[in-house]
Scaffold this motif. Structure first.
Motif, PDB file in Angstrom:
ATOM      1  N   LYS A 147      -7.138  72.682  33.794  1.00  6.64           N
ATOM      2  CA  LYS A 147      -6.861  71.385  34.425  1.00  6.64           C
ATOM      3  C   LYS A 147      -5.672  70.723  33.756  1.00  6.64           C
ATOM      4  O   LYS A 147      -5.486  70.843  32.543  1.00  6.64           O
ATOM      5  N   THR A 148      -4.902  69.988  34.526  1.00  7.01           N
ATOM      6  CA  THR A 148      -3.886  69.116  33.967  1.00  7.01           C
ATOM      7  C   THR A 148      -4.548  67.837  33.464  1.00  7.01           C
ATOM      8  O   THR A 148      -5.739  67.587  33.713  1.00  7.01           O
ATOM      9  N   VAL A 149      -3.758  67.007  32.783  1.00 14.10           N
ATOM     10  CA  VAL A 149      -4.287  65.710  32.344  1.00 14.10           C
ATOM     11  C   VAL A 149      -4.763  64.902  33.545  1.00 14.10           C
ATOM     12  O   VAL A 149      -5.841  64.284  33.510  1.00 14.10           O
ATOM     13  N   GLU A 150      -4.000  64.927  34.619  1.00 14.44           N
ATOM     14  CA  GLU A 150      -4.385  64.187  35.826  1.00 14.44           C
ATOM     15  C   GLU A 150      -5.680  64.724  36.416  1.00 14.44           C
ATOM     16  O   GLU A 150      -6.552  63.955  36.856  1.00 14.44           O
ATOM     17  N   HIS A 151      -5.833  66.038  36.443  1.00 18.28           N
ATOM     18  CA  HIS A 151      -7.089  66.634  36.915  1.00 18.28           C
ATOM     19  C   HIS A 151      -8.269  66.153  36.075  1.00 18.28           C
ATOM     20  O   HIS A 151      -9.334  65.804  36.600  1.00 18.28           O
ATOM     21  N   ASN A 152      -8.086  66.176  34.753  1.00 19.92           N
ATOM     22  CA  ASN A 152      -9.172  65.796  33.852  1.00 19.92           C
ATOM     23  C   ASN A 152      -9.639  64.363  34.099  1.00 19.92           C
ATOM     24  O   ASN A 152     -10.843  64.093  34.167  1.00 19.92           O
ATOM     25  N   PHE A 153      -8.707  63.439  34.249  1.00 24.87           N
ATOM     26  CA  PHE A 153      -9.107  62.041  34.430  1.00 24.87           C
ATOM     27  C   PHE A 153      -9.644  61.780  35.837  1.00 24.87           C
ATOM     28  O   PHE A 153     -10.508  60.915  36.017  1.00 24.87           O
ATOM     29  N   ALA A 154      -9.184  62.552  36.799  1.00 27.05           N
ATOM     30  CA  ALA A 154      -9.781  62.440  38.135  1.00 27.05           C
ATOM     31  C   ALA A 154     -11.248  62.875  38.086  1.00 27.05           C
ATOM     32  O   ALA A 154     -12.124  62.235  38.695  1.00 27.05           O
ATOM     33  N   SER A 187      -7.030  67.764  24.525  1.00 20.19           N
ATOM     34  CA  SER A 187      -5.634  67.402  24.766  1.00 20.19           C
ATOM     35  C   SER A 187      -5.496  66.226  25.721  1.00 20.19           C
ATOM     36  O   SER A 187      -4.505  65.488  25.653  1.00 20.19           O
ATOM     37  N   MET A 188      -6.477  66.012  26.608  1.00 24.61           N
ATOM     38  CA  MET A 188      -6.414  64.855  27.491  1.00 24.61           C
ATOM     39  C   MET A 188      -6.467  63.555  26.685  1.00 24.61           C
ATOM     40  O   MET A 188      -5.867  62.550  27.071  1.00 24.61           O
ATOM     41  N   GLY A 212     -10.358  70.189  30.521  1.00 23.99           N
ATOM     42  CA  GLY A 212      -9.430  70.993  29.739  1.00 23.99           C
ATOM     43  C   GLY A 212      -9.456  72.473  30.036  1.00 23.99           C
ATOM     44  O   GLY A 212      -8.641  73.221  29.500  1.00 23.99           O
ATOM     45  N   PHE A 213     -10.359  72.907  30.886  1.00 21.28           N
ATOM     46  CA  PHE A 213     -10.476  74.328  31.210  1.00 21.28           C
ATOM     47  C   PHE A 213      -9.796  74.607  32.551  1.00 21.28           C
ATOM     48  O   PHE A 213     -10.432  74.643  33.596  1.00 21.28           O
TER      49      PHE A 213
END
Length: 278
Positions: free
Chosen positions: A194-201, A225-226, A191-192
């Protein structure tokens, strides 16, 4: 890979059930609790509740790092954090302070902090010097940009490789200052910037991060938010999603989970451990 985290007065073996870090925000503008624990009385009560619920560490923060949040003046952060820290010294749990200000780090260590959790990865001038000789644990987090701007179009070539390279460089800077690697853990910074996709990657790559760095990973996904992006739930209704996120992080190799809902997370981890370890 066996891990041991030296954290001030405490030494944690990180090879069995992961540690649970309870979040204690003593701020008026936290994204998840709206400043409910800003008063010292309520903060102490909440910390005692988390300790009774099984938290291994209590993370005290006096400056909100939610997206878009402004910096807090030094004297105001000290006013928020230090009374709580002194009041909690006899709690019998490791105390962490979430700060990026070297002056707060120094005073927190004097007051008995066992860990410094720095979202800025000890990049501020004087930050490494403030913690080098203390013996406290250090959490190094990745953040792209600053809380005020971090969610404005975050971009990476390869988010996992970029985050690993950053954390490796910051850990090396600490070690170069004479800090034992057993004092260091790393946080990918969900969340810092990062997009949602970044976070789950990054979540899926938790084991790779640990393996390549040789350092325990702290995962902080609670109520973020993810979780909301996947569940469609507002902040106050993200318990189930947060528990799933914590268990996913642990399944991928996280050794510490930073959470708001301590009792529920502890129970979930007990069941996970029984099912997977026996």
């Amino acid at each position: 890979m066996r891990h041991f985290l030296q954290c001030g007065r405490y030494g944690f073996a990180l090879d069995a059930t992961p540690l649970v870090m309870g979040i204690l925000n003593v701020t008026p503008d936290s994204f998840s609790d709206g400043g409910r624990f800003q008063s010292l009385e309520f903060a102490i009560s909440r910390a005692e509740e988390m300790a009774a619920d099984g938290a291994d560490l209590i993370d005290v923060g006096g400056e909100s790092s939610r997206p878009g949040s402004p910096a807090v003046p030094l004297d105001e952060e000290m006013r928020r954090v230090m009374p709580a820290l002194y009041a909690l010294r006899g709690l019998g749990k490791a105390l962490s302070v979430d700060t990026c200000k070297p002056q707060v780090m120094r005073e927190a260590i004097i007051a008995g902090a066992d860990m410094i959790n720095d979202i800025n990865a000890f990049r501020a001038p004087g930050a490494i010097a403030a913690v080098a000789d203390s013996g406290c644990g250090l959490c190094v987090m990745h953040m792209q940009s600053t809380p005020a701007t971090m969610q404005q179009n975050p971009d990476y070539g390869d988010v996992v490789a970029d985050v690993i390279a950053f954390l490796a460089e910051r850990a090396a800077a600490l070690v170069a200052a004479g800090i034992d690697r057993k004092r260091i853990c790393v946080d990918p910074g969900f969340g810092f910037g990062k997009t949602v996709e970044h976070n789950f990657a990054l979540l899926r790559a938790t084991g790779r991060i640990e393996q390549e760095l040789g350092l325990p990973v702290l995962a902080g996904l609670s109520r973020k938010s993810m979780i909301g992006a996947v569940t469609g739930r507002p902040v106050g209704q993200r318990l189930a999603g947060s528990l799933a996120g914590a268990l996913a992080a642990v399944a991928h190799g996280a050794k510490i989970v930073r959470v708001h809902d301590v009792a529920e997370t502890v129970d979930a981890l007990k069941v996970w451990h029984a099912a997977n370890i026996g």
